[in-house]
Motif scaffolding. Sequence first.
Motif, PDB file in Angstrom:
ATOM      1  N   UNK A 120      38.931  40.865  54.342  1.00 49.87           N
ATOM      2  CA  UNK A 120      38.008  41.978  54.104  1.00 49.87           C
ATOM      3  C   UNK A 120      37.567  42.061  52.651  1.00 49.87           C
ATOM      4  N   UNK A 121      38.353  41.491  51.749  1.00 50.55           N
ATOM      5  CA  UNK A 121      38.082  41.634  50.312  1.00 50.55           C
ATOM      6  C   UNK A 121      37.020  40.635  49.855  1.00 50.55           C
ATOM      7  N   UNK A 122      36.454  40.929  48.720  1.00 50.96           N
ATOM      8  CA  UNK A 122      35.518  39.998  48.089  1.00 50.96           C
ATOM      9  C   UNK A 122      36.134  39.463  46.807  1.00 50.96           C
ATOM     10  N   UNK A 123      36.667  38.248  46.860  1.00 51.87           N
ATOM     11  CA  UNK A 123      37.303  37.649  45.678  1.00 51.87           C
ATOM     12  C   UNK A 123      36.683  36.270  45.449  1.00 51.87           C
ATOM     13  N   UNK A 124      35.488  36.270  44.904  1.00 52.01           N
ATOM     14  CA  UNK A 124      34.718  35.031  44.801  1.00 52.01           C
ATOM     15  C   UNK A 124      35.075  34.202  43.565  1.00 52.01           C
ATOM     16  N   UNK A 125      35.632  34.832  42.544  1.00 51.04           N
ATOM     17  CA  UNK A 125      35.990  34.080  41.335  1.00 51.04           C
ATOM     18  C   UNK A 125      37.441  33.597  41.435  1.00 51.04           C
ATOM     19  N   UNK A 126      37.630  32.299  41.318  1.00 50.39           N
ATOM     20  CA  UNK A 126      38.974  31.732  41.468  1.00 50.39           C
ATOM     21  C   UNK A 126      39.851  32.118  40.281  1.00 50.39           C
ATOM     22  N   UNK A 127      41.033  32.629  40.582  1.00 54.16           N
ATOM     23  CA  UNK A 127      42.027  32.979  39.562  1.00 54.16           C
ATOM     24  C   UNK A 127      43.358  32.351  39.987  1.00 54.16           C
ATOM     25  N   UNK A 140      40.610  46.353  48.893  1.00 57.82           N
ATOM     26  CA  UNK A 140      41.304  45.467  49.831  1.00 57.82           C
ATOM     27  C   UNK A 140      42.215  44.463  49.117  1.00 57.82           C
ATOM     28  N   UNK A 141      41.750  43.834  48.060  1.00 65.21           N
ATOM     29  CA  UNK A 141      42.641  42.985  47.277  1.00 65.21           C
ATOM     30  C   UNK A 141      43.742  43.832  46.653  1.00 65.21           C
ATOM     31  N   UNK A 142      43.361  45.016  46.190  1.00 65.47           N
ATOM     32  CA  UNK A 142      44.331  45.943  45.606  1.00 65.47           C
ATOM     33  C   UNK A 142      45.418  46.283  46.632  1.00 65.47           C
ATOM     34  N   UNK A 143      45.018  46.591  47.836  1.00 64.15           N
ATOM     35  CA  UNK A 143      45.982  46.939  48.880  1.00 64.15           C
ATOM     36  C   UNK A 143      46.842  45.727  49.272  1.00 64.15           C
ATOM     37  N   UNK A 144      46.226  44.553  49.325  1.00 65.79           N
ATOM     38  CA  UNK A 144      46.975  43.341  49.662  1.00 65.79           C
ATOM     39  C   UNK A 144      48.065  43.071  48.627  1.00 65.79           C
ATOM     40  N   UNK A 145      47.712  43.169  47.371  1.00 66.00           N
ATOM     41  CA  UNK A 145      48.675  42.921  46.294  1.00 66.00           C
ATOM     42  C   UNK A 145      49.797  43.957  46.345  1.00 66.00           C
TER      43      UNK A 145
END
Length: 385
Positions: A120-127, A140-145
């Motif tokens: 569901x998240x938008x994480x297009x920049x690779x880190x 969504x990334x925040x909740x996943x982490x």
Amino acid sequence: MSLVVYMASFLLALAALLLRRPRRTARSPLSIATRATAFIAAVCFFWSAPVTLAAVNHAVGVSNIGAPLTYSSISALSCSLIILLIHWRGGPQERIRRMTRMAVAVYGTLIIAIVALFCLAGSHEERLRDLDTYYANTPYMREMITLYLLGHLASTIVLSAVCLKWARDEVTGLLRTGLRLILAGLLLDALGFTLAKVTAVVARWLGYDLDFLSTNVAPPAAALGALIYSAGFVLPRLASAAATERQSLATYRALRPLWLAVKDVATTPPVAEPTWWQLWWQLPSSRLYLLEANIRDALLQLTAYVDQRVGHTTYAAAVQRGEGRERARVASEKAMIIDGIRRASGSGAGPADPPEKFRVTVDLVELAHVVHRHQRAAPQQMGIQ
């Protein structure tokens, strides 16, 4: 950093290999859980290395796809640690199965949630090194982490509480040493990894930059902590396995004189007898199993040289000396075997009178000592004293 993480992964995989059960040993849930935990920990660290993350992202073609893979493996490791502790403590099988199913259900749901939130998240920049803090405020990334950190923290707290109770009240010896190592590793993991990650993420939420805690402190602390608590789980089992292998090696050496005395009797090839260059890596328990199989096969083929008259004479003499029937029977069996070895080597006088049925029941190590003693006393003429 990848080198440190890969080293931890290699050592954990090595521990999983060292914990392999010998062949013919019954499958033990505790043994399976221990090996599975070490293997999952090795996989977890392998996936978390920046080099591996970059390779996975490139191979799949999705930016940061390695993140849910790593977080899921961390959650699987947390689950396996709890399951291992459940089996280590023991108790009624129904309770063990119920608690194991509960742990799998909770962390299975957590893993599904991690994957769903990433989709569901938008994480297009690779880190590769700072994903936790870079995306700390991304929906969504925040909740996943947060979910994976809370799941790992919960398992750490549960394990620490249980291990602390056991170390104080219920165990001694190597098991207590193992529990103390587990506690030390969990404490390092909780403070050095989980707390560092949480602090860095919360700092991002509050507008501060403490990313070094997540990128520089947490990974080596997690690697070192995993090695320490894995050593705590492995140590008691390795010590027990080492004691078993030492006993197997001593028995193997004790049986060698018996095998040297009867191997020429065998008319069929030995049962998978290892060559000299294979012996250095085979476990003593495996070598002992093959040696015992070869000896029993040779003793079976020795029946044609066994003289039951020797057995009757020895049995009668033992009873006359006041020995019990069982001891007299064992002495009779030894006498027939040793006389049979002598006849098979061409040293016997006259034809043998083999019994209709002859079954070797005497202890092989005890028989080997008798054979060795008589060989040293009279190499050309063996007999029962």
